[in-house]
Design a protein around this motif. Structure first.
Motif, mmCIF file in Angstrom:
data_model
loop_
_atom_site.group_PDB
_atom_site.id
_atom_site.type_symbol
_atom_site.label_atom_id
_atom_site.label_comp_id
_atom_site.label_asym_id
_atom_site.label_seq_id
_atom_site.Cartn_x
_atom_site.Cartn_y
_atom_site.Cartn_z
ATOM 1 N N HIS A 46 0.950 -1.298 0.166
ATOM 2 C CA HIS A 46 0.125 0.063 -0.014
ATOM 3 C C HIS A 46 0.799 1.254 0.026
ATOM 4 O O HIS A 46 0.510 2.208 -0.742
ATOM 5 C CB HIS A 46 -1.021 -0.113 1.401
ATOM 6 N N THR A 47 1.853 1.259 1.050
ATOM 7 C CA THR A 47 2.861 2.340 0.874
ATOM 8 C C THR A 47 3.409 2.562 -0.381
ATOM 9 O O THR A 47 3.814 3.775 -0.979
ATOM 10 C CB THR A 47 3.897 2.145 1.911
ATOM 11 N N TYR A 48 4.001 1.672 -1.114
ATOM 12 C CA TYR A 48 4.283 1.929 -2.611
ATOM 13 C C TYR A 48 3.589 2.507 -3.405
ATOM 14 O O TYR A 48 4.088 3.285 -4.195
ATOM 15 C CB TYR A 48 4.756 0.265 -2.953
ATOM 16 N N SER A 49 2.148 2.131 -3.399
ATOM 17 C CA SER A 49 1.268 2.646 -4.152
ATOM 18 C C SER A 49 1.115 4.214 -4.122
ATOM 19 O O SER A 49 0.857 5.027 -4.819
ATOM 20 C CB SER A 49 -0.032 1.911 -4.067
ATOM 21 N N LEU A 50 1.037 4.646 -2.590
ATOM 22 C CA LEU A 50 0.983 5.968 -2.075
ATOM 23 C C LEU A 50 2.312 6.817 -2.872
ATOM 24 O O LEU A 50 2.031 7.851 -2.980
ATOM 25 C CB LEU A 50 0.954 5.945 -0.676
ATOM 26 N N ILE A 51 3.482 6.118 -2.632
ATOM 27 C CA ILE A 51 4.729 6.783 -3.074
ATOM 28 C C ILE A 51 4.528 7.126 -4.340
ATOM 29 O O ILE A 51 4.633 8.219 -5.146
ATOM 30 C CB ILE A 51 5.782 6.051 -2.852
ATOM 31 N N HIS A 52 4.011 6.343 -5.214
ATOM 32 C CA HIS A 52 3.962 6.337 -6.633
ATOM 33 C C HIS A 52 2.809 7.130 -7.007
ATOM 34 O O HIS A 52 3.078 7.963 -8.161
ATOM 35 C CB HIS A 52 3.848 4.848 -7.341
#
Length: 299
Positions: free
Chosen positions: A74-80
């Motif tokens: 989920h954090t990866y998706s927010l960063i991108h």
């Protein structure tokens, strides 16, 4: 009873925060990964993973690694999502976004590395898998499906192209069912899989978890659209009003605030009803309470 559930939720969240803090403690790229991973948030996805495990007959802590893996992804998706090539946001959870704190290149790599770490964490989870030793692999498969073309990335693609053009309600539903709903479904289903140390995985429980998450995801997204229209940057910790400023089609722009409030409650009731369609060995009261809390959230 809600007071007890509030305390229970905080205790699970503390377990998640404590475990997440043990990852990526080095310098360089790990610093950027940890910066975003520990930037705060409601931790709804790992909480769902752990409490669905308990509802299915396991113990919450047995799903902790699965939950942490979901949160990494989920954090990866927010960063991108925050990158200039996508939403171009400067704030996330009241703090500078990863590419503002570091730079675009490091932020992109941090997201990529978190995605890989999510699967590594799940596949190496040291759970008791007596009744189904394939549980970690199955959980990783569920997560992978939720992220790809048929899930989150596919939803983001359709949300990104022609975003300023009008969209129908059906198209909007399809986008957000993939963009938001898919990862919530994975979170809940992975919790059921994590109970494999205590019982053979019940397909009815998997189906009920999937349906619960689908409806909770829609309520969550519609509430997000409402908050973007009526809340403040200070309260949400991220920019608001951008949907209207960019002429972006939302549930609010299509249906109005009053109808959106009705839909949030309708989807929440559907989510709770879905739980009735399975034989749970544990208590589902918290999951019902959580659906109600998410429907009423103001941030």
């Amino acid at each position: 009873m809600s007071k007890n559930y509030s305390l229970y939720m905080e205790q699970i969240k503390e377990q998640v925060e404590s475990r997440l803090a043990q990852f990526f403690t080095g310098e360089g790229l790990e610093e950027a990964m940890q910066y975003s991973l520990l930037a705060g948030g409601k931790r709804i996805r790992p909480i769902l993973t752990m409490t669905f495990c308990a509802a299915a007959g396991g113990r919450e802590e047995e799903a902790l690694e699965f939950g942490c893996g979901v949160e990494m992804l989920h954090t990866y998706s927010l960063i991108h999502d925050d990158l200039p090539c996508m939403d171009n946001d400067d704030l996330r959870r009241g703090k500078p976004t990863c590419h503002k704190q570091f730079n675009e290149c490091i932020a992109t790599l941090a997201g990529d590395a978190l995605q890989a770490a999510a699967f590594q964490t799940i596949l190496s989870a040291p759970g008791p898998w007596e009744h189904d030793p394939t549980a970690p692999g199955a959980a990783a498969g569920v997560l992978a499906q939720s992220v790809g073309v048929e899930g989150m990335c596919g939803g983001q693609y359709w949300d990104t192209i022609d975003e300023e053009k009008p969209r129908t309600l059906e198209k909007l539903y399809t986008i957000h069912d993939k963009k938001t709903g898919a990862l919530l479904r994975a979170s809940c289903m992975m919790g059921v899989l994590a109970s494999a140390g205590h019982r053979a995985v019940d397909v009815a429980c998997l189906d009920a978890a999937k349906e619960y998450a689908t409806h909770v995801g829609m309520a969550f997204q519609i509430r997000d659209d409402i908050l973007d229209a009526v809340s403040t940057t200070e309260k949400l910790g991220k920019p608001v009003g951008s949907d209207a400023a960019n002429n972006k089609t939302t549930y609010v722009s299509l249906l109005g605030l009053e109808k959106c409030e009705e839909l949030v409650l309708e989807y929440t009731e559907r989510a709770k009803a879905a739980l009735e369609r399975a034989d749970w060995r544990g208590d589902t009261g918290f999951l019902r309470w959580l659906a109600d809390q998410m429907a009423k959230r103001s941030y």
